[in-house]
Design a protein around this motif. Structure first.
Motif, PDB file in Angstrom:
ATOM      1  N   ALA A 124       0.846  -1.148  -0.080  1.00 20.19           N
ATOM      2  CA  ALA A 124       0.046  -0.064  -0.037  1.00 20.19           C
ATOM      3  C   ALA A 124       0.972   1.240   0.063  1.00 20.19           C
ATOM      4  CB  ALA A 124      -0.997  -0.008   1.076  1.00 20.19           C
ATOM      5  N   ALA A 125       1.973   1.243   0.929  1.00 19.83           N
ATOM      6  CA  ALA A 125       2.858   2.391   0.838  1.00 19.83           C
ATOM      7  C   ALA A 125       3.403   2.624  -0.433  1.00 19.83           C
ATOM      8  CB  ALA A 125       3.991   2.154   1.683  1.00 19.83           C
ATOM      9  N   LEU A 126       3.690   1.811  -1.097  1.00 22.83           N
ATOM     10  CA  LEU A 126       4.659   2.165  -2.529  1.00 22.83           C
ATOM     11  C   LEU A 126       3.420   2.261  -3.561  1.00 22.83           C
ATOM     12  CD1 LEU A 126       7.396  -0.690  -2.444  1.00 22.83           C
ATOM     13  CD2 LEU A 126       7.604   1.660  -1.700  1.00 22.83           C
ATOM     14  N   ALA A 127       2.348   1.691  -3.484  1.00 27.42           N
ATOM     15  CA  ALA A 127       1.111   1.949  -4.352  1.00 27.42           C
ATOM     16  C   ALA A 127       1.035   3.824  -4.078  1.00 27.42           C
ATOM     17  CB  ALA A 127       0.072   1.409  -3.993  1.00 27.42           C
ATOM     18  N   ASN A 128       1.135   4.345  -2.848  1.00 28.72           N
ATOM     19  CA  ASN A 128       0.670   5.504  -2.954  1.00 28.72           C
ATOM     20  C   ASN A 128       1.835   6.373  -3.386  1.00 28.72           C
ATOM     21  OD1 ASN A 128      -1.665   5.600  -1.250  1.00 28.72           O
ATOM     22  ND2 ASN A 128      -0.708   4.812   0.520  1.00 28.72           N
ATOM     23  N   TYR A 129       3.092   5.947  -3.285  1.00 33.76           N
ATOM     24  CA  TYR A 129       4.023   6.626  -3.988  1.00 33.76           C
ATOM     25  C   TYR A 129       3.963   6.799  -5.485  1.00 33.76           C
ATOM     26  CZ  TYR A 129       7.699   5.987  -0.453  1.00 33.76           C
ATOM     27  OH  TYR A 129       8.288   5.818   1.024  1.00 33.76           O
ATOM     28  N   THR A 130       3.344   5.970  -6.068  1.00 33.35           N
ATOM     29  CA  THR A 130       2.920   6.030  -7.656  1.00 33.35           C
ATOM     30  C   THR A 130       1.655   6.841  -7.668  1.00 33.35           C
ATOM     31  OG1 THR A 130       3.706   3.676  -8.266  1.00 33.35           O
ATOM     32  CG2 THR A 130       2.125   4.503  -9.626  1.00 33.35           C
ATOM     33  N   ILE A 131       0.695   6.663  -6.986  1.00 32.57           N
ATOM     34  CA  ILE A 131      -0.301   7.529  -6.927  1.00 32.57           C
ATOM     35  C   ILE A 131      -0.020   9.050  -6.820  1.00 32.57           C
ATOM     36  CG2 ILE A 131      -2.591   8.054  -5.990  1.00 32.57           C
ATOM     37  CD1 ILE A 131      -2.902   5.170  -5.185  1.00 32.57           C
ATOM     38  N   LEU A 132       0.561   9.324  -5.944  1.00 37.97           N
ATOM     39  CA  LEU A 132       1.167  10.652  -5.715  1.00 37.97           C
ATOM     40  C   LEU A 132       1.954  11.342  -6.883  1.00 37.97           C
ATOM     41  CD1 LEU A 132       1.114  13.181  -3.547  1.00 37.97           C
ATOM     42  CD2 LEU A 132       3.142  12.161  -2.383  1.00 37.97           C
ATOM     43  N   GLY A 133       3.000  10.306  -7.310  1.00 42.71           N
ATOM     44  CA  GLY A 133       3.741  10.674  -8.492  1.00 42.71           C
ATOM     45  C   GLY A 133       2.942  11.296  -9.519  1.00 42.71           C
ATOM     46  N   PHE A 134       1.718  10.160  -9.944  1.00 45.97           N
ATOM     47  CA  PHE A 134       0.877  10.399 -11.062  1.00 45.97           C
ATOM     48  C   PHE A 134       0.307  11.949 -10.917  1.00 45.97           C
ATOM     49  CE2 PHE A 134      -3.130  10.429 -13.069  1.00 45.97           C
ATOM     50  CZ  PHE A 134      -2.676  10.041 -14.685  1.00 45.97           C
ATOM     51  N   VAL A 135      -0.192  12.064  -9.659  1.00 42.59           N
ATOM     52  CA  VAL A 135      -1.145  13.329  -9.458  1.00 42.59           C
ATOM     53  C   VAL A 135      -0.079  14.600  -9.451  1.00 42.59           C
ATOM     54  CG1 VAL A 135      -1.978  14.815  -7.568  1.00 42.59           C
ATOM     55  CG2 VAL A 135      -2.545  12.238  -7.923  1.00 42.59           C
ATOM     56  N   LEU A 136       0.899  14.620  -8.908  1.00 42.16           N
ATOM     57  CA  LEU A 136       2.119  15.566  -8.946  1.00 42.16           C
ATOM     58  C   LEU A 136       2.578  15.862 -10.468  1.00 42.16           C
ATOM     59  CD1 LEU A 136       4.518  14.926  -5.905  1.00 42.16           C
ATOM     60  CD2 LEU A 136       2.048  16.376  -6.025  1.00 42.16           C
ATOM     61  N   GLY A 137       2.822  14.865 -11.381  1.00 39.90           N
ATOM     62  CA  GLY A 137       3.076  15.156 -12.642  1.00 39.90           C
ATOM     63  C   GLY A 137       1.969  15.871 -13.444  1.00 39.90           C
ATOM     64  N   ARG A 138       0.745  15.537 -13.315  1.00 43.93           N
ATOM     65  CA  ARG A 138      -0.191  16.422 -13.759  1.00 43.93           C
ATOM     66  C   ARG A 138      -0.487  17.704 -13.028  1.00 43.93           C
ATOM     67  NH1 ARG A 138      -3.735  14.248 -17.066  1.00 43.93           N
ATOM     68  NH2 ARG A 138      -5.516  15.559 -15.948  1.00 43.93           N
ATOM     69  N   GLY A 139       0.278  18.040 -12.152  1.00 49.05           N
ATOM     70  CA  GLY A 139       0.412  19.642 -11.484  1.00 49.05           C
ATOM     71  C   GLY A 139      -1.166  19.500 -10.659  1.00 49.05           C
ATOM     72  N   GLU A 140      -1.715  18.426 -10.102  1.00 51.18           N
ATOM     73  CA  GLU A 140      -2.866  18.590  -9.621  1.00 51.18           C
ATOM     74  C   GLU A 140      -2.680  18.612  -7.945  1.00 51.18           C
ATOM     75  OE1 GLU A 140      -6.163  16.089 -12.489  1.00 51.18           O
ATOM     76  OE2 GLU A 140      -4.654  15.044 -10.986  1.00 51.18           O
ATOM     77  N   ALA A 141      -2.506  19.925  -7.396  1.00 51.94           N
ATOM     78  CA  ALA A 141      -1.866  20.174  -6.142  1.00 51.94           C
ATOM     79  C   ALA A 141      -2.761  19.972  -5.216  1.00 51.94           C
ATOM     80  CB  ALA A 141      -1.255  21.497  -6.062  1.00 51.94           C
ATOM     81  N   ARG A 142      -4.180  20.202  -5.424  1.00 46.87           N
ATOM     82  CA  ARG A 142      -5.223  20.058  -4.451  1.00 46.87           C
ATOM     83  C   ARG A 142      -5.462  18.615  -4.253  1.00 46.87           C
ATOM     84  NH1 ARG A 142      -6.869  24.649  -7.410  1.00 46.87           N
ATOM     85  NH2 ARG A 142      -7.060  26.632  -6.205  1.00 46.87           N
ATOM     86  N   LEU A 143      -5.525  17.971  -5.397  1.00 50.62           N
ATOM     87  CA  LEU A 143      -5.749  16.443  -4.942  1.00 50.62           C
ATOM     88  C   LEU A 143      -4.557  15.860  -4.313  1.00 50.62           C
ATOM     89  CD1 LEU A 143      -7.234  13.766  -5.435  1.00 50.62           C
ATOM     90  CD2 LEU A 143      -6.452  13.804  -7.833  1.00 50.62           C
ATOM     91  N   GLY A 144      -3.493  16.117  -4.447  1.00 48.95           N
ATOM     92  CA  GLY A 144      -2.089  15.718  -3.895  1.00 48.95           C
ATOM     93  C   GLY A 144      -2.280  16.063  -2.525  1.00 48.95           C
ATOM     94  N   LEU A 145      -2.588  17.380  -2.022  1.00 50.68           N
ATOM     95  CA  LEU A 145      -3.085  17.647  -0.591  1.00 50.68           C
ATOM     96  C   LEU A 145      -3.893  17.032  -0.074  1.00 50.68           C
ATOM     97  CD1 LEU A 145      -2.799  19.649   1.816  1.00 50.68           C
ATOM     98  CD2 LEU A 145      -4.382  21.303   0.440  1.00 50.68           C
ATOM     99  N   GLY A 146      -5.210  16.703  -0.804  1.00 48.46           N
ATOM    100  CA  GLY A 146      -6.284  16.083  -0.200  1.00 48.46           C
ATOM    101  C   GLY A 146      -5.742  14.534   0.094  1.00 48.46           C
TER     102      GLY A 146
END
Length: 421
Positions: A124-146
């Motif tokens: 789960a922790a490493l999956a969260n790395y990937t999920i956060l990386g995707f969100v940040l790459g798209r510049g979706e800061a609010r979703l990343g914050l959430g």
């Protein structure tokens, strides 16, 4: 993203405060060593986040939505596979880490309890790395914050409940983290995949494109070596501090939380660099590249200066909140100035990591990290025997500064070659 990353060191402060209520140094030392072992393995996989961010940002700069989705699936499959391997090897990894650290028997027992539980969160922790990386790459800061607030908020709440209310202590802190990682992974996956465009889907065979896989593995390799070198420095810092006894070890653990607060704060600006630099390179737009560097470095130094002043003034009160052990409080106050300066020393290190990750200039980042680690080891070898724990903190600040300056000096040449294409 600064707000998002600032919630992360609160976990360390909360965990330390929960364990510190025992009034004993050994549990705090066990938590510090356990966290280092866990981080050495998990943060070495930060390439899952960093590579995903850089590659997705560049794809976004080119307007290639289908490739963005393919990058996510490649990284997620890799993350889950590595996570399962970590669960299977947890006992061996913990044993190797404790053999390196050489803690006392009571500190060792606390560390074993902590890592045995926390390693269950690996997939789960490493999956969260990937999920956060995707969100940040798209510049979706609010979703990343959430997503970060969900993970870290659940972690803090569950750790307090299990560790304090139920009285599980260090085991409760570990179980709280496991549950929070699982909650975050489920939420993030559902949001991201639910928004994927079927029209842009490239098909499963695209996941195994040879050229893309080779590029991904090369990028992951360099970032992993960089992360392992960084964690080696942290492990050596902790191990060297442990040789001065459990009180100094616990004091350093308390003070490192101050560095982590400044570090995650700067990581928010570094993340802005990753996303904007990646998009500017994908679109071959030099003005955005130059502005990203100029603004993030300027704000990094300004905000780090404020943070340093805050920790110098409020540090003694924060130390008293984190630990009730009188001898640990006294030792932490002695070395507080060194810890307060780590944010300033690390400004360029954080910002240049963001630039080089977004640009996928991974080889330079790897090489400069190794060079800085060699300098840190030399300082520990030659200076610490004479200057003690003061020398250890001085070496740590030098390590941060050298890493940032060396990368900053490489930017003009690398940018010229990239934007000529």
């Amino acid at each position: 993203m600064t707000l998002a990353f600032m919630t992360t060191p609160l976990i360390g402060l909360t965990d330390t405060a929960i364990v510190g209520q025992s009034g004993e140094a050994a549990p705090l030392g066990g938590l510090a060593i356990g966290a280092i072992i866990f981080d050495f393995v998990f943060v070495s996989c930060n390439f899952l986040r960093a590579a995903t961010t850089g590659l997705v940002a560049q794809s976004a700069g080119r307007g290639d939505v289908g490739e963005e989705q393919t990058i996510f699936w490649r990284a997620l499959i890799l993350a889950l596979g590595i996570g399962i391997i970590f669960v299977l090897l947890a006992q061996w990894i913990t044993g190797a880490g404790l053999a390196f650290m050489e803690p006392s028997a009571d500190v060792r027992a606390a560390a074993e309890t902590y890592t045995a539980i926390r390693f269950l969160s690996a997939p789960a922790a490493l999956a969260n790395y990937t999920i956060l990386g995707f969100v940040l790459g798209r510049g979706e800061a609010r979703l990343g914050l959430g997503l970060q607030v969900v993970i870290n908020g659940a972690n803090i709440a569950l750790s307090l409940y299990l560790g304090v209310v139920l009285g599980w202590g260090i085991a409760g802190v570990a179980w709280g983290t496991v549950a929070a990682e699982c909650i975050g992974a489920v939420c993030g996956f559902a949001i991201i995949v639910g928004r994927f465009s079927r029209q842009s889907r490239q098909g499963w065979l695209s996941l195994f494109d040879r050229k893309a896989l080779v590029a991904l593995m090369a990028l992951n390799r360099d970032i992993m070596i960089r992360s392992l070198s960084l964690l080696t420095a942290f492990a050596l810092f902790t191990r060297t501090g442990a040789q001065f006894g459990p009180v100094t070890l616990a004091a350093n653990a308390v003070l490192l939380n101050f560095f982590m607060i400044a570090g995650f704060y700067l990581d928010g600006l570094a993340t802005a660099s990753e996303q904007i630099v990646g998009r500017s390179i994908g679109a071959l737009h030099r003005p955005a590249f130059d502005k990203a560097i100029r603004l993030t470095v300027m704000w990094g130094f300004a905000l780090s200066g404020i943070a340093a002043a805050f920790f110098l003034l409020a540090g003694p009160a924060l130390i008293d909140i984190v630990t009730t052990a009188p001898e640990v409080r006294e030792a932490a106050r002695i070395y507080l100035p060194w810890a307060a300066l780590t944010g300033l020393a690390g400004v360029l290190a954080f910002q240049m990591d963001g630039v080089f990750i977004g640009a996928t200039w991974s080889r330079d980042m790897r090489n400069m990290m190794v060079l800085s680690l060699i300098a840190f080891v030399a300082m520990v070898w030659f200076v610490v025997p004479m200057a003690g724990n003061h020398g250890l903190w001085a070496a740590f600040n030098l390590f941060l500064g050298l890493r940032g300056i060396s990368l900053y000096l490489l930017i003009p040449r690398r940018a010229l070659a990239t934007f000529r294409q």
